[in-house]
Design a protein around this motif. Structure first.
Motif, short mmCIF file in Angstrom:
data_model
loop_
_atom_site.label_atom_id
_atom_site.label_comp_id
_atom_site.label_asym_id
_atom_site.label_seq_id
_atom_site.Cartn_x
_atom_site.Cartn_y
_atom_site.Cartn_z
N GLY A 118 0.82 -1.20 0.00
CA GLY A 118 0.00 0.00 0.00
C GLY A 118 0.85 1.25 0.00
N ARG A 119 0.20 2.39 0.04
CA ARG A 119 0.90 3.67 0.08
C ARG A 119 1.45 3.90 1.49
NH1 ARG A 119 -2.31 8.37 -2.98
NH2 ARG A 119 -0.18 9.20 -3.00
N GLY A 125 5.12 13.53 6.32
CA GLY A 125 3.80 12.92 6.19
C GLY A 125 3.30 12.78 4.77
N ALA A 126 4.13 13.08 3.76
CA ALA A 126 3.70 12.99 2.36
C ALA A 126 3.50 11.54 1.97
CB ALA A 126 4.73 13.65 1.46
N LEU A 127 2.38 11.24 1.31
CA LEU A 127 2.09 9.89 0.87
C LEU A 127 2.96 9.52 -0.34
CD1 LEU A 127 -1.78 9.37 1.07
CD2 LEU A 127 -0.01 8.02 2.22
N ASP A 161 4.04 11.01 -6.22
CA ASP A 161 5.07 10.45 -5.35
C ASP A 161 6.23 11.43 -5.20
OD1 ASP A 161 6.17 7.77 -4.07
OD2 ASP A 161 7.80 8.67 -5.21
N PRO A 162 6.60 11.79 -3.95
CA PRO A 162 7.66 12.79 -3.76
C PRO A 162 9.04 12.34 -4.22
CG PRO A 162 6.99 11.83 -1.65
CD PRO A 162 6.02 11.35 -2.67
#
Length: 206
Positions: A118-119, A125-127, A161-162
Motif C-alpha cells: 500500500g501507500r 507525512g507525504a504519501l 510520489d515525492p
C-alpha cells in the motif's frame, strides 16, 4: 587521545562474488543447509491484499543479463505498514516485508511472490506511491546499488510520489516503473534493472 597510526592504510575494496550466493542464499544456490532459509518468505501466508509476482533481469551495459546477482527487497504490507516498531501500524502474523533472491545462473532471470504494497507516508507525512525497495550486489559492483520499483497501474499515485518527482526527466522516472501482465489470474510485474547505458535505471544514494 588516541594516536593515528600513519602506517595503517584503508583496506582495499572488492566486489561481492563469486561466493556471495553460498553465504547469503545457500538454498537458492543448491546448498540446503538451513531448516528455513532467511529471506524466502516476504509476505507470509496470512498477509492481506492482492497476491502478485515480480520478475525481471539485471542487464549490463552491453545488453546482456547478469547471472550472478543477489537482490534484497523491502516493502510495506497492503495497508502501507512496515514490519518495524515504527513502521506506521500493525502487520499480519508472518509478514516480514523483506526478502532475498538470486538470479538464475543460466538465464539471469529473478523473481518472487508477495503482496502488492500500500501507500506509505514519507518525510513530512507525504504519501508515497506503492513501491518496492531493492538493493543489489554482484561481481563488478563495489558498493551495493539501491533502487525502487513502482507499479504502472498506480499511475495517479505515481504522479504525486515525492521521490519520483525528484527525478527531472520523465524518461528517467520510467526506468523505475514495472509493467503489468496477468498469468493464470495472478498479476505479474516485469522490472528489468539496467546497470549502464542510455536506459540506465535510476539508483539512489542512501
Amino acid at each position: 587521545m588516541p594516536q593515528t597510526l600513519s602506517y595503517l592504510r584503508e583496506t582495499a575494496s572488492q566486489t561481492a562474488g563469486p561466493y556471495v550466493h553460498i553465504g547469503l542464499a545457500p538454498g537458492a544456490a543448491g546448498f540446503e543447509i538451513y531448516r528455513q532459509e532467511l529471506g524466502r518468505d516476504i509476505a507470509g501466508a496470512s498477509a492481506k491484499g492482492e497476491r502478485i509476482r515480480v520478475e525481471g533481469l539485471v542487464i549490463d551495459g552491453s545488453g546482456s543479463p547478469v547471472k550472478d546477482v543477489l537482490l534484497e527487497v523491502w516493502q510495506a504490507n497492503s495497508e502501507g505498514h512496515f514490519a518495524h516498531p515504527e513502521g506506521g501500524g500493525p502487520v499480519e502474523t508472518g509478514f516480514r516485508g523483506w526478502g532475498r533472491v538470486i538470479t538464475d545462473f543460466e538465464t539471469g532471470q529473478w523473481g518472487f511472490d508477495t503482496v502488492k504494497p500500500g501507500r506509505v507516508r514519507g518525510r513530512n507525512g507525504a504519501l508515497q506511491a506503492p513501491h518496492l525497495s531493492f538493493w543489489l550486489v554482484a561481481r563488478g559492483i563495489n558498493i551495493g546499488l539501491c533502487t525502487r520499483m513502482y507499479f504502472e497501474d498506480e499511475a495517479e499515485a505515481n504522479t504525486m510520489d515525492p521521490v519520483l518527482n525528484l527525478i527531472e526527466w520523465e524518461t528517467r522516472r520510467d526506468t523505475l516503473v514495472a509493467s503489468r501482465t496477468d498469468r493464470d489470474g495472478t498479476p505479474v510485474y516485469r522490472f528489468d534493472i539496467q546497470l549502464q547505458g542510455d536506459a540506465e535505471t535510476v539508483f539512489f544514494d542512501v
